[in-house]
Design a protein around this motif. Structure first.
Motif, PDB file in Angstrom:
ATOM      1  N   LEU A 331       0.820  -1.220   0.000  1.00 46.59           N
ATOM      2  CA  LEU A 331       0.000   0.000   0.000  1.00 46.59           C
ATOM      3  C   LEU A 331       0.851   1.265   0.000  1.00 46.59           C
ATOM      4  O   LEU A 331       0.465   2.267  -0.579  1.00 46.59           O
ATOM      5  N   TRP A 332       1.985   1.226   0.701  1.00 49.49           N
ATOM      6  CA  TRP A 332       2.937   2.338   0.698  1.00 49.49           C
ATOM      7  C   TRP A 332       4.315   1.763   0.379  1.00 49.49           C
ATOM      8  O   TRP A 332       4.604   0.604   0.695  1.00 49.49           O
ATOM      9  N   GLU A 333       5.145   2.598  -0.214  1.00 48.87           N
ATOM     10  CA  GLU A 333       6.483   2.135  -0.602  1.00 48.87           C
ATOM     11  C   GLU A 333       7.522   2.486   0.442  1.00 48.87           C
ATOM     12  O   GLU A 333       8.282   1.643   0.902  1.00 48.87           O
ATOM     13  N   PRO A 368      -7.893   1.930  -3.757  1.00 52.40           N
ATOM     14  CA  PRO A 368      -7.958   0.501  -4.117  1.00 52.40           C
ATOM     15  C   PRO A 368      -6.617  -0.101  -4.513  1.00 52.40           C
ATOM     16  O   PRO A 368      -6.446  -1.314  -4.440  1.00 52.40           O
ATOM     17  N   HIS A 369      -5.656   0.736  -4.920  1.00 47.95           N
ATOM     18  CA  HIS A 369      -4.328   0.244  -5.282  1.00 47.95           C
ATOM     19  C   HIS A 369      -3.243   0.898  -4.411  1.00 47.95           C
ATOM     20  O   HIS A 369      -2.108   1.082  -4.853  1.00 47.95           O
ATOM     21  N   GLY A 370      -3.615   1.245  -3.176  1.00 44.34           N
ATOM     22  CA  GLY A 370      -2.667   1.940  -2.320  1.00 44.34           C
ATOM     23  C   GLY A 370      -2.397   3.336  -2.849  1.00 44.34           C
ATOM     24  O   GLY A 370      -3.220   3.915  -3.564  1.00 44.34           O
ATOM     25  N   ILE A 371      -1.250   3.878  -2.507  1.00 42.22           N
ATOM     26  CA  ILE A 371      -0.930   5.237  -2.969  1.00 42.22           C
ATOM     27  C   ILE A 371      -0.402   5.243  -4.400  1.00 42.22           C
ATOM     28  O   ILE A 371       0.001   6.289  -4.918  1.00 42.22           O
ATOM     29  N   TRP A 410     -13.524  -3.380   8.499  1.00 42.50           N
ATOM     30  CA  TRP A 410     -14.101  -3.647   7.176  1.00 42.50           C
ATOM     31  C   TRP A 410     -13.744  -2.517   6.211  1.00 42.50           C
ATOM     32  O   TRP A 410     -13.361  -2.771   5.060  1.00 42.50           O
ATOM     33  N   LEU A 411     -13.839  -1.274   6.677  1.00 42.26           N
ATOM     34  CA  LEU A 411     -13.447  -0.137   5.840  1.00 42.26           C
ATOM     35  C   LEU A 411     -11.963  -0.216   5.488  1.00 42.26           C
ATOM     36  O   LEU A 411     -11.563   0.079   4.359  1.00 42.26           O
ATOM     37  N   GLY A 412     -11.157  -0.627   6.466  1.00 40.24           N
ATOM     38  CA  GLY A 412      -9.731  -0.805   6.190  1.00 40.24           C
ATOM     39  C   GLY A 412      -9.490  -1.869   5.139  1.00 40.24           C
ATOM     40  O   GLY A 412      -8.625  -1.718   4.270  1.00 40.24           O
ATOM     41  N   ASN A 413     -10.259  -2.947   5.201  1.00 39.62           N
ATOM     42  CA  ASN A 413     -10.138  -4.010   4.204  1.00 39.62           C
ATOM     43  C   ASN A 413     -10.574  -3.533   2.824  1.00 39.62           C
ATOM     44  O   ASN A 413     -10.118  -4.051   1.800  1.00 39.62           O
ATOM     45  N   GLN A 414     -11.457  -2.509   2.811  1.00 40.12           N
ATOM     46  CA  GLN A 414     -11.869  -1.877   1.558  1.00 40.12           C
ATOM     47  C   GLN A 414     -10.858  -0.806   1.118  1.00 40.12           C
ATOM     48  O   GLN A 414     -11.073  -0.097   0.136  1.00 40.12           O
TER      49      GLN A 414
END
Length: 612
Positions: A331-333, A368-371, A410-414
């Motif tokens: 999600l982050w580099e 949806p694809h991280g940053i 759940w929001l985090g999983n989204q």
């Protein structure tokens, strides 16, 4: 005096004849106080020499307790991590210390607490034979009279605190799960305190974690079964268990291991990963499961699904109805954060973030694809949301209201990274707080936000208003003034925000402006007093931000607002460690709402407005 002990249960007792208390991981301790206090362990060992901070506190408060002596209280000596959880490792370290210098140093820098749940003698009168309900009432009256805390609070300097009782198991259980506490003790309301007895009238119900693992070995000398999981191709041993197995299950498991052994020596029978089981345990301590119990055989799974990643995930006691999809998704580099790391962060920050999301219409920004790709705003609750997600209709939009841990995770999983909330709850008629959003023109101009915050704090202090400050998580600062609910209107607060904005302009017109057009601001910080209004939103305290640095909208201590302050100090990767070491700067936020002296200030501004 040997203490009364609870009996372990796996079933929640039902009926009105039960009350419930949080269970804490520490040293059982009985305080007997006559002329001098004495504190003894479950094995009748003296404790005050190991915990001088408790002894000092009792001596300092002797005058308060003097009318009630001789006094005997039953409780738990703990290092309090939060209101519902004690840190087992810390109290174990303290208990092993023998160096007087180190003991005194720890007593000063990380004091322990004595949490009290029962009274056995008061004013020299023994009352252990009285019913629990009446003993508890006597204990609560004692704590009120002596001005002691009526519930555990890790930030309270008063080191003797009451463990309150609850009528509802579910109400307390939600708090235990949220704060990762040890469990609950259920007490029958008419029970009498019985020395040294393990009683079915006291039942302990623990907050187990569950792990799917496989058997690696059998220890001949004690009958323990060793459990492991895969980390890549390597087998990692996570502990050993014996309890929870019925005699026939134990014999059958032993026979399978013996018949399928891969190796045997004088101590162990080893077996290749094949036999899968679920084990429940309290927590990981020194890289092993604490209090592991066999739960069930898992003939439906293969060993390769018993992984270290899942083990770590289950340690955080994530709700069983929540399946984390693609846990290793980046999600982050920099810093490197995978999806499972992010979910763990939300799990740990939940006790601090959820109170600010409670009963508020929520707008999230999902990545949806991280940053690494474009995000999008989400206001409407999607049709596929599970049943535990609460919603509220407002102006044709079915907003999510994030009132529980399951919804947050759940929001985090989204892949919702940002949590934006209005300045009022769904039950408020007006603002729940005043917020000043100090937004400099660029990250390089962060010093302007610091300057503005310091100027505003000077005015608020003079007006005796209680304020809190946090980073925006991007490039600015935000100052909060909590208000009592349903008391003021947005027109009322506009008078004040405009007054403060005008004060900043008069104080330093070269640094601050209220000009709405960016092209006319000339590098000055925009003081947006209009933003605090009905329907507007702001990033919630402790919300992550969707930027490359993985920063958080982090509450600050006011003394941190100086030229050394930088946004990069407050990232997803280090924020929990900061809270654990320094505490929560917003810990007293909600308590200040009803004591906020805003009315005299508002009244003065209204009078001035009439004259103007």
């Amino acid at each position: 005096m040997r203490p009364m002990l609870p009996t372990l249960t796996f079933e929640v007792p039902e009926g009105k004849e039960w009350l419930f208390e949080a269970k804490y991981d520490g040293f059982r301790a009985i305080l007997h106080w006559d002329k001098e206090p004495s504190l003894t362990s479950r094995n009748d060992k003296p404790l005050l020499n190991l915990f001088p901070e408790i002894n000092a506190f009792l001596e300092q408060n002797k005058d308060k307790f003097d009318p009630y002596l001789p006094l005997t209280l039953d409780g738990e000596l703990v290092f309090l991590e939060n209101a519902y959880k004690a840190h087992f490792g810390s109290i174990q370290v303290r208990g092993r210390m023998r160096s007087e210098h180190k003991i005194l140093e720890k007593a000063k820098t990380a004091p322990c607490c004595l949490l009290i749940f029962d009274v056995l003698m008061i004013k020299g009168k023994k009352i252990a034979h009285q019913e629990y309900y009446s003993r508890k009432a006597e204990l609560e009256a004692l704590f009120k009279d002596c001005d002691m805390p009526l519930k555990p609070d890790e930030k309270d300097s008063r080191l003797m605190q009451l463990i309150p009782s609850y009528h509802s198991f579910n109400e307390l259980w939600e708090k235990i799960v949220l704060h990762d506490g040890e469990g609950i003790v259920a007490k029958q309301i008419k029970n009498k305190w019985e020395e040294g007895k393990r009683s079915p009238l006291w039942l302990k119900f623990k907050n187990w974690k569950y792990v799917s693992c496989f058997i690696t070995a059998y220890e001949k000398s004690n009958g323990y079964f060793y459990a492991g999981v895969f980390q890549g191709d390597k087998v990692v041993t996570i502990g050993q268990f014996l309890f929870g197995l019925k005699p026939d299950e134990k014999q059958a498991l032993f026979q399978i291991i013996k018949d399928n052994k891969a190796d045997e020596d004088s101590q162990f029978i080893h077996v290749e990963p094949a036999i899968c089981v679920d084990v429940k345990y309290l927590e990981i301590y020194e890289e092993q499961m604490r209090e592991p119990h066999f739960h069930q055989f898992r003939f439906d799974i293969k060993p390769d699904v018993c992984t270290y990643v899942k083990f770590i995930q289950q340690q955080k006691n994530l709700p069983p109805e929540l399946e984390i999809t693609h846990p290793e998704k980046p999600l982050w580099e920099i810093p490197a954060i995978q999806k499972i790391d992010y979910i763990h962060f939300l799990r740990e920050i939940a006790p601090y973030l959820l109170p600010f999301l409670k009963d508020r219409l929520l707008t999230v920004i999902r990545y949806p694809h991280g940053i690494f790709a474009e995000p999008f705003y989400q206001k409407n609750c999607p049709d596929y949301a599970p049943g535990f997600v609460e919603t509220e209709m407002s102006e044709g939009i079915n907003y999510i209201v994030c009132n529980n841990l399951q919804t947050l995770l759940w929001l985090g999983n989204q892949l919702a990274f940002e949590y934006h909330i209005p300045f009022k709850t769904i039950y408020s008629n007006g603002p729940s707080e005043i917020v000043f959003d100090l937004d400099p023109p660029s990250r390089d101009a962060f010093h302007l936000a610091i300057k503005a915050a310091i100027f505003i704090k000077e005015v608020l202090d003079q007006l005796k208003l209680i304020s809190f400050v946090k980073t925006s998580g991007n490039k600015g600062l935000q100052i909060y003034i909590p208000l009592p609910e349903n008391t003021y209107s947005f027109d009322d607060t506009r008078l004040f925000t405009e007054f403060i904005a005008q004060y900043l302009l008069n104080k330093d017109p070269d640094s601050f402006t209220t000009e709405r057009l960016k092209k006319n601001r000339g590098g000055r910080l925009y003081v947006d007093y209009i933003q605090h209004a009905e329907g507007k939103t702001i990033i919630a305290p402790y919300s992550p931000r969707g930027n490359k640095a993985a920063t958080v909208a982090a509450p600050l201590f006011w003394e941190e607002v100086n030229d050394k302050l930088t946004m990069q100090h407050f990232q997803i990767t280090n924020l929990i460690k900061r809270i654990n070491s320094d505490g929560d700067p917003f810990s007293s936020y909600f308590q200040t709402k009803d004591i906020q002296p805003f009315y005299p200030v508002l009244d003065f501004l209204k009078q001035q407005n009439k004259k103007g």
